[in-house]
Design a protein around this motif. Structure first.
Motif, PDB file in Angstrom:
ATOM      1  N   ASN A 405       0.917  -1.317  -0.074  1.00 53.64           N
ATOM      2  CA  ASN A 405       0.098   0.075  -0.230  1.00 53.64           C
ATOM      3  C   ASN A 405       0.867   1.245  -0.054  1.00 53.64           C
ATOM      4  N   ILE A 406       1.844   1.040   0.746  1.00 52.25           N
ATOM      5  CA  ILE A 406       2.908   2.477   0.563  1.00 52.25           C
ATOM      6  C   ILE A 406       3.350   2.686  -0.658  1.00 52.25           C
ATOM      7  N   LEU A 407       3.494   1.728  -1.803  1.00 53.14           N
ATOM      8  CA  LEU A 407       3.870   2.039  -2.833  1.00 53.14           C
ATOM      9  C   LEU A 407       3.148   3.209  -3.861  1.00 53.14           C
ATOM     10  N   SER A 408       1.833   3.436  -3.164  1.00 54.98           N
ATOM     11  CA  SER A 408       1.045   4.384  -3.831  1.00 54.98           C
ATOM     12  C   SER A 408       1.325   5.777  -2.986  1.00 54.98           C
ATOM     13  N   SER A 409       2.100   5.818  -2.210  1.00 48.22           N
ATOM     14  CA  SER A 409       2.025   6.850  -1.045  1.00 48.22           C
ATOM     15  C   SER A 409       2.347   8.022  -2.192  1.00 48.22           C
ATOM     16  N   LYS A 410       2.385   9.299  -1.405  1.00 51.61           N
ATOM     17  CA  LYS A 410       2.581  10.540  -1.927  1.00 51.61           C
ATOM     18  C   LYS A 410       3.798  10.956  -1.777  1.00 51.61           C
ATOM     19  N   ARG A 411       4.650  10.370  -1.068  1.00 54.36           N
ATOM     20  CA  ARG A 411       5.838  10.706  -0.309  1.00 54.36           C
ATOM     21  C   ARG A 411       6.781   9.813  -1.208  1.00 54.36           C
ATOM     22  N   ASP A 412       7.892  10.288  -1.963  1.00 52.11           N
ATOM     23  CA  ASP A 412       8.990   9.535  -2.579  1.00 52.11           C
ATOM     24  C   ASP A 412       9.728   8.676  -1.529  1.00 52.11           C
ATOM     25  N   ILE A 415       7.883   5.556  -0.557  1.00 48.35           N
ATOM     26  CA  ILE A 415       7.696   4.688  -1.659  1.00 48.35           C
ATOM     27  C   ILE A 415       9.161   3.717  -1.744  1.00 48.35           C
ATOM     28  N   ALA A 416      10.132   4.705  -1.891  1.00 49.64           N
ATOM     29  CA  ALA A 416      11.488   4.047  -2.040  1.00 49.64           C
ATOM     30  C   ALA A 416      11.996   2.990  -0.880  1.00 49.64           C
ATOM     31  N   ASN A 417      11.741   3.443   0.579  1.00 48.85           N
ATOM     32  CA  ASN A 417      12.124   2.397   1.551  1.00 48.85           C
ATOM     33  C   ASN A 417      11.131   1.344   1.437  1.00 48.85           C
ATOM     34  N   ALA A 418       9.704   1.412   1.186  1.00 47.41           N
ATOM     35  CA  ALA A 418       8.934   0.388   1.071  1.00 47.41           C
ATOM     36  C   ALA A 418       9.298  -0.786  -0.065  1.00 47.41           C
ATOM     37  N   ALA A 419       9.879  -0.007  -1.066  1.00 49.30           N
ATOM     38  CA  ALA A 419      10.345  -0.883  -2.047  1.00 49.30           C
ATOM     39  C   ALA A 419      11.536  -1.584  -1.595  1.00 49.30           C
ATOM     40  N   THR A 420      12.448  -1.009  -0.798  1.00 49.83           N
ATOM     41  CA  THR A 420      13.651  -1.664  -0.306  1.00 49.83           C
ATOM     42  C   THR A 420      13.239  -3.008   0.489  1.00 49.83           C
ATOM     43  N   MET A 441       3.371  -6.894  -8.455  1.00 51.00           N
ATOM     44  CA  MET A 441       3.874  -6.945  -9.865  1.00 51.00           C
ATOM     45  C   MET A 441       2.935  -5.858 -10.361  1.00 51.00           C
ATOM     46  N   GLN A 442       1.964  -5.760  -9.934  1.00 50.74           N
ATOM     47  CA  GLN A 442       1.033  -4.545 -10.398  1.00 50.74           C
ATOM     48  C   GLN A 442       1.379  -3.433  -9.475  1.00 50.74           C
ATOM     49  N   ALA A 443       1.532  -3.431  -8.374  1.00 48.27           N
ATOM     50  CA  ALA A 443       1.576  -2.323  -7.591  1.00 48.27           C
ATOM     51  C   ALA A 443       3.064  -1.499  -7.907  1.00 48.27           C
ATOM     52  N   ILE A 444       4.012  -2.476  -8.464  1.00 47.34           N
ATOM     53  CA  ILE A 444       5.403  -1.735  -8.601  1.00 47.34           C
ATOM     54  C   ILE A 444       5.539  -0.859  -9.841  1.00 47.34           C
ATOM     55  N   ILE A 445       4.233  -1.016 -10.651  1.00 48.62           N
ATOM     56  CA  ILE A 445       4.474  -0.267 -11.913  1.00 48.62           C
ATOM     57  C   ILE A 445       4.185   1.164 -11.723  1.00 48.62           C
ATOM     58  N   SER A 446       3.580   1.617 -10.967  1.00 50.12           N
ATOM     59  CA  SER A 446       3.315   3.045 -10.549  1.00 50.12           C
ATOM     60  C   SER A 446       4.571   3.536 -10.050  1.00 50.12           C
ATOM     61  N   PRO A 447       5.490   3.083  -9.287  1.00 50.17           N
ATOM     62  CA  PRO A 447       6.872   3.416  -8.765  1.00 50.17           C
ATOM     63  C   PRO A 447       7.681   3.341 -10.049  1.00 50.17           C
TER      64      PRO A 447
END
Length: 834
Positions: A405-412, A415-420, A441-447
């Protein structure tokens, strides 16, 4: 004695106005008096205006409307001290009004105001001029004007004034000014730290607080921290912390110390003076959120030093920080998360946080405060990096959904930390499937589509770690994730380009995804990257090779070479040579093209386009090779070929060709256009595979296998051909007739009965790959192509079981089928080039 005569009073001169006492209750009238040439009138008018302005904001606005500001600015430099003082007092009051400040900036009176701070001026002038500057310095333009007109130096000097109001206004002005970086640099040059530290001993809390706030800003700069340390500022700060009577200053004192802890020397000094222990005490015992927050900040900054971390571990700081995560203050939660992030540099702390802290951090990911979520994600990122136990613990605590869910956050940053964190989880094979099932795989497309390079880099790395199986790659491909991934290859950022190359290398491990990446231009971009010394990286080279290795049709067309490890499978087609950067048309497009005069596209396909009936028990041996028999006629035709020996050979071949022509509509997929398109089938090639599997695969000697296969291939494509008879062989007419009969430019390899070098070499490679005979396929010029094989040869010490390194041979498929020519010999060169 004469009579006394009364002396008459002399009349006043005609050019002198008799004194007149004026009393006015109208502000407009008093404003007009500001233009009087008489000092007494000016002084009294200014006094009246000052009292009027003190009564409220409406009066200040009225004075502005009446035009009082401009004549007052002239009085700031009046020769009469009282007039000048009163005018200065007015501006100290009026400048709290924004419109007045705006007008003063336009009138450029800063020099006049600053001149009132001169040592020879009255203390009242100092008080109200510094008040004026405190008001003016709130806005950026005012800051710039004050600095440009040399206002910093007199303000610093007035910090030593005996008047507390002057001190308060001066330090407040400086606090506003140091918000600007350029002002801070100038402040360092003027040695402002000692007088500020002196204000910490003031009897007035407001002055102490402003001094601490100002120090809190300027100690963001390394030079100021060094000056503070050199002037024993740390000792004063520690004394403030030790005093319960100064608890209202503890928050700001902790903030200054937190900044100072960024320097190694300062950290050592604070540890030696017992300051670190006090931080822990404040954090654990205080119920004031700001004190807890600043104590946690101090711990975070101190924890970047290994010795401090060791000390904190001894004091069990981890328990304290986990407790602070439950604070009601978002600021404290953020600071505690940041401190945990710093402490995670220590493996010992990571182990402690594995059991205590992960659930609390995951809970913070659900906060409504974006900064809290970002800080918690950072702590989890540091905690799970290089720590599979923490990554598993986070997954087991149901953290995957929150992280996704954090991958759709407004703060970069979030998003970067959650991806890590998700990348760290994906490093473990059991968790990859779980991540995929939760829609990663669907959620990572936006980042991947982000404009922030850190987010792009981390998202690409997540794809690289996750796309390790076909299902994940298929989901990413179907969701449209390959397009932004290819776009990231074009990035000017080194890390983004590297991680995108890594992700493409992972995604290119299956044929469908590799083909789609090539269609999107990934191969062209990677080729361009690899040609650049500064842009290429080891992953860009791997990605390029993976794309080609999983798209052999493109690889062969572009490079003209397939290695022994490049296994030709069904669906491979030889389009011919293409230049770098040229797109290879997909097979479907080639099959649907109208007939043209271009070289025929050679297709390898042993699968049937029809639905096959269930195989009988007799066919079970065939199923072992992963194939089904499309019809019994194919086998009957195969048995007929085995019995063909001299008699009626040409007639039988002609009949066979007619049979193939009749089957042509089925091969090209004609008929029902609404049916889903499928690759043209090749029953003859299927028979070839069946026969070599039965007759050549069992041969145990590799050299004999190669010779037998070469003779088989030559037999199927017109037999042995003398060099001088190649021109009259008639293969071109034969291919043209096949194209015409098929009404297609795509010709299945099995239909070709008159083939030369490049037909035979392709067939040899395709059949050799089916039975495990290692060979290459090399394209030459003018229709030449050949196969290279490696054979071990016995050394002179063969009796002792020794072997020389393998030697490379070219297989003769034309002139002496089955012959082997050693690479580098004249015979081999003639076969390849002449």
């Amino acid at each position: 004695m004469g009579k006394k005569i009364k002396k008459e009073v002399e009349p006043s001169p005609k050019d002198v106005f008799d004194p007149l006492m004026i009393e006015s209750k109208n502000a407009a009238t008093v404003v007009l008096m500001l233009n009087s040439p008489e000092e007494e009138i000016l002084a009294k008018a200014c006094e009246a205006i000052y009292k009027f302005a003190l009564k409220g904001e409406e009066n200040k606005a009225t004075l502005l409307e009446l035009g009082a500001v401009e004549p007052l600015t002239k009085l700031l430099i009046h020769e009469d001290k009282i007039v000048k003082r009163n005018a200065t007092m007015i501006f100290g009051i009026l400048t709290s009004n924004n419109d007045v400040k705006k007008l003063l900036r336009e009138l450029d009176v800063m020099d006049s105001v600053i001149s009132q701070l001169a040592p020879e001026e009255d203390v009242v002038n100092h008080e109200f001029a510094s008040l004026c500057l405190a008001n003016m310095s709130v806005e950026y333009t005012g800051k710039v004007q004050i600095c440009e007109h040399g206002g910093l130096e007199p303000l610093i000097r007035l910090l030593n004034s005996p008047d507390p109001d002057v001190q308060k206004n001066s330090i407040e002005s400086l606090y506003n000014l140091v918000q600007d970086f350029q002002c801070r640099i100038t402040l360092q040059e003027l040695n402002a730290i000692p007088p500020m530290l002196a204000l910490l001993k003031s009897d007035y809390p407001v002055i102490q607080l402003l001094a601490l706030k100002t120090l809190g800003v300027i100690t963001n700069d390394k030079e100021s921290r060094a000056m503070l340390r050199d002037h024993q500022g740390l000792e004063q700060l520690i004394k403030i912390l030790e005093s319960k009577d100064l608890n209202d200053l503890h928050t700001e004192a902790l903030s200054v110390i937190a900044n100072c802890l960024e320097d190694v020397d300062t950290r050592v000094l604070i540890q030696q003076t017992g300051g670190l222990q006090k931080f822990l005490s404040f954090a654990e015992s205080s119920t004031v959120p700001d004190i807890q927050k600043n104590a946690a900040k101090a711990i975070a900054k101190a924890a970047y030093d290994s010795e401090n971390r060791k000390f904190f571990q001894e004091q069990e700081v981890e328990k304290c920080l986990v407790t602070l995560l439950s604070s009601e203050s978002d600021g404290t939660k953020i600071a505690a998360s940041q401190a945990i992030s710093a402490m995670c540099e220590s493996s010992g702390s990571k182990r402690l946080f594995n059991n205590h802290g992960i659930p609390q951090l995951l809970q913070l990911l659900k906060s409504d405060n974006e900064e809290v979520r970002e800080a918690a994600a950072l702590a989890l990122a540091n905690l799970t990096t290089g720590n599979p136990v923490s990554a598993s613990a986070a997954a087991e605590a149901d953290g995957i959904d929150s992280l996704i869910n954090i991958l759709s956050s407004k703060r970069d940053g979030a998003i970067a930390n959650a991806a890590t964190v998700l990348t760290n989880m994906a490093m473990q094979e059991p968790l990859r499937g779980t991540l995929q099932s939760h829609g990663l795989m669907q959620a990572i497309i936006s980042p991947l589509r982000s404009t922030n390079t850190v987010v792009q880099s981390r998202a690409a790395l997540t794809v690289a770690a996750t796309a390790c199986d076909v299902e994940a790659r298929t989901e990413l491909r179907n969701a449209g994730g390959l397009e932004p991934l290819v776009e990231l290859l074009r990035s000017d950022n080194v890390e983004v380009r590297r991680h995108a190359s890594w992700a493409v290398a992972a995604c290119a491990n299956d044929e469908l995804t590799a083909t789609e990446l090539c269609r999107l231009g990934a191969l062209d971009v990677l080729e361009e990257i690899n040609l650049s010394i500064s842009r290429k990286n080891k992953f860009s080279e791997i990605a390029y090779n993976n794309l080609l290795n999983n798209n052999l049709s493109l690889k062969y067309s572009q490079t003209g070479y397939l290695s022994s490890s490049d296994i030709i499978c069904d669906g491979f087609y030889d389009y011919g040579r293409i230049n770098s950067g040229t797109k290879l048309p997909p097979l479907k497009e080639l099959c649907l093209q109208e007939l043209n005069h271009r070289r025929a596209v050679l297709l390898i396909n042993s699968k049937s386009s029809d639905i096959s009936p269930p195989p009988s028990m007799e066919d079970k041996s065939d199923i072992a090779y992963g194939r089904s028999i499309s019809s019994s006629s194919s086998l009957r035709r195969a048995s007929r070929e085995k019995t063909k020996k001299g008699r009626g050979r040409k007639e039988e071949e002609k009949a066979k060709e007619e049979e193939e022509v009749l089957a042509a509509p089925k091969l090209t997929g004609e008929g029902n256009l609404d049916k889903e398109w499928c690759s043209p089938s090749d029953p003859d090639f299927y028979v070839y595979v069946y026969e070599v599997t039965k007759s050549i695969l069992p041969i145990t000697n590799i050299k004999e296998q190669i010779e037998a296969l070469a003779k088989y291939v030559a037999e199927k494509m017109g037999g042995k051909i003398a060099k001088e008879k190649i021109i009259s062989f008639g293969w071109e007419l034969h291919i043209s007739e096949l194209k015409f009969q098929l009404k297609s430019n795509v010709v299945p390899i099995g239909l070709i009965k008159k083939g030369i070098f490049y037909h035979r070499a392709l067939l040899f490679k395709a059949l050799a790959d089916r039975i495990g005979v290692g060979c290459t396929l090399v394209r030459g010029d003018y229709g030449r192509a050949w196969n290279e094989v490696k054979l071990l040869t016995a050394s002179p010490k063969a009796a002792l079981g020794g072997f020389s390194p393998p030697e490379v041979y070219i297989v003769d498929l034309m002139f002496h089928p089955g012959g082997l020519m050693k690479l580098g010999t004249k015979e081999a060169d003639l076969y390849r080039f002449l």
